[in-house]
Design a protein around this motif. Structure first.
Motif, PDB file in Angstrom:
ATOM      1  N   UNK A 150       0.820  -1.233   0.055  1.00 53.09           N
ATOM      2  CA  UNK A 150       0.072   0.201  -0.045  1.00 53.09           C
ATOM      3  C   UNK A 150       0.876   1.174   0.031  1.00 53.09           C
ATOM      4  N   UNK A 151       0.363   2.123  -0.786  1.00 54.62           N
ATOM      5  CA  UNK A 151       1.193   3.580  -0.846  1.00 54.62           C
ATOM      6  C   UNK A 151       0.045   4.434  -1.610  1.00 54.62           C
ATOM      7  N   UNK A 152       0.093   5.873  -0.978  1.00 54.50           N
ATOM      8  CA  UNK A 152      -0.864   6.690  -1.325  1.00 54.50           C
ATOM      9  C   UNK A 152      -0.159   7.112  -2.923  1.00 54.50           C
ATOM     10  N   UNK A 153      -0.965   7.888  -3.760  1.00 48.33           N
ATOM     11  CA  UNK A 153      -0.831   8.094  -5.109  1.00 48.33           C
ATOM     12  C   UNK A 153       0.481   9.091  -5.303  1.00 48.33           C
ATOM     13  N   UNK A 154       0.912   9.833  -4.324  1.00 51.04           N
ATOM     14  CA  UNK A 154       1.923  10.705  -4.527  1.00 51.04           C
ATOM     15  C   UNK A 154       3.250   9.920  -4.073  1.00 51.04           C
ATOM     16  N   UNK A 155       3.119   8.930  -3.301  1.00 48.04           N
ATOM     17  CA  UNK A 155       4.255   7.917  -2.927  1.00 48.04           C
ATOM     18  C   UNK A 155       4.457   7.033  -4.132  1.00 48.04           C
ATOM     19  N   UNK A 156       3.370   6.598  -4.764  1.00 46.69           N
ATOM     20  CA  UNK A 156       3.525   5.754  -6.000  1.00 46.69           C
ATOM     21  C   UNK A 156       4.332   6.345  -7.118  1.00 46.69           C
ATOM     22  N   UNK A 157       3.891   7.657  -7.212  1.00 45.04           N
ATOM     23  CA  UNK A 157       4.528   8.268  -8.282  1.00 45.04           C
ATOM     24  C   UNK A 157       6.147   8.531  -8.028  1.00 45.04           C
ATOM     25  N   UNK A 158       6.376   8.997  -6.902  1.00 44.99           N
ATOM     26  CA  UNK A 158       7.713   9.221  -6.374  1.00 44.99           C
ATOM     27  C   UNK A 158       8.483   7.787  -6.421  1.00 44.99           C
ATOM     28  N   UNK A 159       7.854   6.812  -5.971  1.00 41.84           N
ATOM     29  CA  UNK A 159       8.464   5.537  -6.074  1.00 41.84           C
ATOM     30  C   UNK A 159       8.936   5.051  -7.627  1.00 41.84           C
ATOM     31  N   UNK A 160       8.041   5.270  -8.604  1.00 44.37           N
ATOM     32  CA  UNK A 160       7.974   5.025  -9.759  1.00 44.37           C
ATOM     33  C   UNK A 160       9.211   5.689 -10.443  1.00 44.37           C
ATOM     34  N   UNK A 161       9.356   6.948 -10.246  1.00 46.84           N
ATOM     35  CA  UNK A 161      10.294   7.701 -10.560  1.00 46.84           C
ATOM     36  C   UNK A 161      11.827   7.323 -10.007  1.00 46.84           C
ATOM     37  N   UNK A 162      11.968   6.958  -9.004  1.00 50.88           N
ATOM     38  CA  UNK A 162      13.039   6.586  -8.066  1.00 50.88           C
ATOM     39  C   UNK A 162      13.434   5.226  -8.762  1.00 50.88           C
ATOM     40  N   UNK A 163      12.626   4.371  -9.042  1.00 52.73           N
ATOM     41  CA  UNK A 163      12.894   3.038  -9.649  1.00 52.73           C
ATOM     42  C   UNK A 163      13.315   3.109 -11.249  1.00 52.73           C
ATOM     43  N   UNK A 164      12.827   4.242 -11.868  1.00 53.68           N
ATOM     44  CA  UNK A 164      13.225   4.256 -13.120  1.00 53.68           C
ATOM     45  C   UNK A 164      14.671   4.927 -12.997  1.00 53.68           C
ATOM     46  N   UNK A 165      14.857   5.838 -12.548  1.00 52.62           N
ATOM     47  CA  UNK A 165      16.240   6.441 -12.333  1.00 52.62           C
ATOM     48  C   UNK A 165      17.277   5.309 -11.936  1.00 52.62           C
ATOM     49  N   UNK A 166      16.884   4.365 -10.904  1.00 49.05           N
ATOM     50  CA  UNK A 166      17.763   3.282 -10.716  1.00 49.05           C
ATOM     51  C   UNK A 166      18.022   2.351 -11.804  1.00 49.05           C
ATOM     52  N   UNK A 167      16.851   2.022 -12.535  1.00 56.00           N
ATOM     53  CA  UNK A 167      16.943   1.324 -13.566  1.00 56.00           C
ATOM     54  C   UNK A 167      17.830   1.869 -14.821  1.00 56.00           C
ATOM     55  N   UNK A 168      17.646   2.920 -14.844  1.00 60.80           N
ATOM     56  CA  UNK A 168      18.583   3.819 -16.041  1.00 60.80           C
ATOM     57  C   UNK A 168      19.918   3.622 -15.656  1.00 60.80           C
ATOM     58  N   UNK A 169      20.006   3.831 -14.247  1.00 57.24           N
ATOM     59  CA  UNK A 169      21.649   3.978 -13.912  1.00 57.24           C
ATOM     60  C   UNK A 169      22.411   2.389 -13.969  1.00 57.24           C
ATOM     61  N   UNK A 170      21.328   1.362 -13.798  1.00 58.04           N
ATOM     62  CA  UNK A 170      21.677   0.277 -14.122  1.00 58.04           C
ATOM     63  C   UNK A 170      22.239  -0.186 -15.710  1.00 58.04           C
ATOM     64  N   UNK A 171      21.263   0.469 -16.339  1.00 66.19           N
ATOM     65  CA  UNK A 171      21.438   0.490 -17.897  1.00 66.19           C
ATOM     66  C   UNK A 171      22.644   0.819 -18.213  1.00 66.19           C
ATOM     67  N   UNK A 172      23.187   2.319 -17.877  1.00 65.01           N
ATOM     68  CA  UNK A 172      24.422   2.979 -17.687  1.00 65.01           C
ATOM     69  C   UNK A 172      25.613   2.181 -17.669  1.00 65.01           C
TER      70      UNK A 172
END
Length: 185
Positions: A150-172
């Motif tokens: 469970x997470x609030x919508x704002x927390x979900x959006x922030x988590x999605x952005x954080x996960x994407x940045x970490x995933x792009x870091x791994x791609x790099x």
């Protein structure tokens, strides 16, 4: 034939059997632990990096164009399953890689970036950073973003952005890591 290829477990079992036949046939029965762990390392590594590239080249860029009513198909079914294989492939890639280095006698020299083991050591450290990213940044944040926890919508959006940045870091990092892995002699 369609029944056989329609059953993933059967195909994997047959593929494993074929790999064993090739391993023992090519080496006249002289397969050692190192060659088996190298093969496992390669298998798990392909799975891990393949899923990393799937997320970054296919799923993330495509999600904005998917109609809202179809997004749960990805977020509730495809992504959690892909993330399961993604994180375990990362763990087993690192584990089998460390075992290979230990069996071959260069684990400490590689991890301490000594001499001829500098390149593989850099690759190992990049892989360790990437695996930590998978388990300690991407996965906890994806659980929130996908609604697994469970997470609030704002927390979900922030988590999605954080996960994407970490995933792009791994791609790099993966580009240099792959260079180190394939150019180690």
């Amino acid at each position: 034939m369609a029944k056989f290829f329609g059953n993933l477990h059967l195909v994997l079992a047959a593929g494993l059997l074929l790999a064993i036949v090739v391993m023992f046939g090519a080496h006249a029965g002289l397969v050692d632990a190192n060659s088996i762990f190298r093969w496992l390392h390669l298998f798990f590594g392909i799975t891990w990096i393949g899923l990393l590239y799937y997320f970054n080249f296919v799923q993330i860029p495509t999600m904005p164009s998917i109609p809202a009513e179809l997004k749960p198909g990805v977020s509730k079914h495809i992504a959690p399953s892909a993330l399961f294989f993604f994180r375990w492939a990362a763990a087993f890639t690192v584990l089998t890689g460390l075992i290979v280095a230990w069996l071959a006698g260069y684990l400490v020299q590689a991890l301490t970036l000594q001499g001829p083991f500098l390149l593989i050591g850099i690759g190992m450290w990049l892989a360790l950073i990437m695996a930590a990213n998978v388990w300690f940044v991407i996965w906890p944040n994806q659980k929130k973003a996908l609604g697994i926890v469970p997470a609030e919508d704002a927390a979900k959006a922030k988590a999605a952005a954080t996960a994407m940045i970490a995933s792009r870091t791994n791609t790099l990092l993966s580009l240099a890591m792959l260079y180190c892995m394939v150019n180690f002699t």
